[in-house]
Design an enzyme around this catalytic site. Structure first.
Site, short mmCIF file in Angstrom:
data_model
loop_
_atom_site.label_atom_id
_atom_site.label_comp_id
_atom_site.label_asym_id
_atom_site.label_seq_id
_atom_site.Cartn_x
_atom_site.Cartn_y
_atom_site.Cartn_z
N SER A 68 -5.98 3.29 4.42
CA SER A 68 -5.45 2.52 3.29
C SER A 68 -6.57 1.87 2.48
O SER A 68 -6.45 0.73 2.03
CB SER A 68 -4.47 1.45 3.79
OG SER A 68 -3.60 1.06 2.75
N LYS B 41 0.21 3.70 -2.77
CA LYS B 41 -0.83 4.74 -2.74
C LYS B 41 -0.20 6.13 -2.72
O LYS B 41 -0.86 7.12 -3.07
CB LYS B 41 -1.75 4.54 -1.54
CG LYS B 41 -2.64 3.29 -1.64
CD LYS B 41 -3.54 3.16 -0.42
CE LYS B 41 -4.57 2.04 -0.59
NZ LYS B 41 -4.00 0.70 -0.47
N SER C 48 0.79 -1.24 0.00
CA SER C 48 0.00 0.00 0.00
C SER C 48 0.81 1.28 0.00
O SER C 48 0.24 2.36 -0.14
CB SER C 48 -0.96 0.01 1.19
OG SER C 48 -2.06 -0.83 0.93
#
Length: 425
Positions: A182, A128, A125
């Site tokens: 997230s 991102k 993640s």
């Protein structure tokens, strides 16, 4: 006059027949690239200090692409190592379980140290952050959008904010859901909004284009959220470039330091609102924290990006492939930040390249102006020239042809001069 003309022709022949140095174009190109330098010799890798992590059952990691020597030295020759690189006389970095990491100065761009800074790894993640760096300037935070069922197409059990299909949310709410919790569905929605006619696929393509603009040449996104996909990779160095772009944006800095926010009720869908909290413990537990991003997948293991400020100095840490014991990812990041703050301000082993620097360095030079052919010379067929150039020994053949032609022209010129000096009757 005949001797002088012949001498000039021989000089022309010698110049034309001189072979070009192999690789000269590549050398010139590298010289113009302040972001890249070719290592003169492969350094001996120094082992990174490692913490002993408990044995875990993990998915086999994907096979990374072959390493490109030019990409390995982006930011400096010393960074082209799978091992440890720190400034001379620096204290030994803390032992961490991360397979690769990097500490850099957000303001000066100095790389203070790292372990395998250009080694490929899967991002989870923390990818991102690339989505944020790419899309924050494109999207109006006050725009209200409707979430689609396609946005909720995420891996079962993966992290989500709790957005509802058909729900209406401000773009700012999506960003907070992305960075605090997230949310993978928030990532899909933001990539779709910023991807133009191609939707989320266009958003991922824009992410990859922006990564290259930043100089993050080892980064390739397949999903906007960081959920694993074939061919999806990054490096500790690339993550530092991406994080630097994020922390340069005041809106990102505000989102990253937000401790909690409320997801609004969806009255038309009969759903109440609820509160979410920031999952990055650095925000609560590290003095001077600026925020960052956590990540985890079976392939990537634990990944982390964090930044903090101390005595007017802002540092960022990136780490990949970590295990949560004996320290969690954010704790390993905090220990590396402490190590970086102990180094002198002038310390460094490389640098973070500037956005667009790679684009400028790789821009080909404009073509040289064409030299007009001598009057009366027959036209040259471009098709024929290309065919000749591809044959072995073509350079020597062309050189001899040009040289002989030069000799012939010189001889003709000499005869004309002698003829002009004869008395006319």
């Amino acid at each position: 006059m005949r001797v002088r003309a012949f001498s000039v022709a021989v000089v022309v022949l010698a110049i034309v027949a001189t072979p070009a140095t192999p690789g000269m174009a590549a050398v010139t190109d590298r010289a113009a690239m302040s972001s890249v330098s070719t290592p003169t010799a492969a350094p001996v890798a120094v082992p990174c200090p490692k913490a002993v992590a408990p044995k875990v059952t993990r998915s086999p990691r994907p096979t990374p692409p072959p390493s490109d020597p030019e990409h390995q030295v982006v930011g400096g020759d010393l960074l082209a190592t799978p091992g440890l690189v720190v400034p001379p006389g620096a204290p030994v970095p803390p032992k961490v379980t991360a397979t690769s990491w990097l500490v850099a100065d957000l303001d000066t761009g100095a790389v203070l140290g790292g372990c395998g800074p250009h080694e490929y790894a899967t991002p989870a993640s923390v990818q991102k952050l690339l989505l944020a760096a790419t899309m924050l300037p494109r999207l109006d935070p006050q725009q209200v959008i409707r979430v689609t069922r396609e946005d909720l197409d995420i891996a079962p059990g993966s992290s989500a904010v709790g957005l509802l299909p058909g729900g209406r949310y401000r773009v700012e709410t999506l960003w907070l859901g992305l960075l605090l919790q997230s949310g993978n569905e928030a990532a899909n929605a933001l990539a779709r909004l910023g991807g133009g006619p191609d939707g989320a696929a266009g958003g991922v393509r824009a992410m990859n284009e922006y990564a290259r603009h930043l100089g993050a040449l080892q980064t390739h996104a397949v999903t906007p959220s960081g959920l694993d996909g074939p061919g999806q990779f990054t490096s500790a160095y690339d993550l530092a470039l991406i994080a630097r772009a994020c922390f340069a944006d005041p809106t990102f800095r505000r989102y990253a330091l937000t401790e909690r926010t409320r997801i609004p009720a969806q009255r038309g869908l009969g759903a109440r609102g609820f509160q979410i909290q920031n999952e990055n413990q650095l925000v609560y537990r590290y003095p001077g924290a600026l925020g960052g991003k956590t990540g985890f997948t079976d392939y990537a293991r634990h990944t982390y990006v964090g930044a903090a400020e101390r005595d007017g100095r802002r540092l960022v840490v990136t780490l990949l492939g970590a295990e949560p014991r004996p320290q969690r990812g954010w704790e390993q990041g905090a220990a590396l930040l402490d190590w970086g703050f102990r180094l002198p301000r002038e310390a460094g082993v490389g640098r973070l390249v500037e956005p667009g620097e790679w684009d400028v360095a790789r821009t080909p030079a404009p073509p040289s102006p064409a030299v007009p052919a001598p009057a009366g010379a027959p036209p040259v067929s471009s098709t024929t020239s290309a065919a000749v150039d591809d044959r072995p020994g073509a350079g020597l053949f062309v050189a001899l042809t040009v040289g002989v032609s030069a000799i012939a022209l010189a001889v003709v010129a000499a005869r004309r001069v002698r003829a002009s000096r004869r008395p006319r009757g």
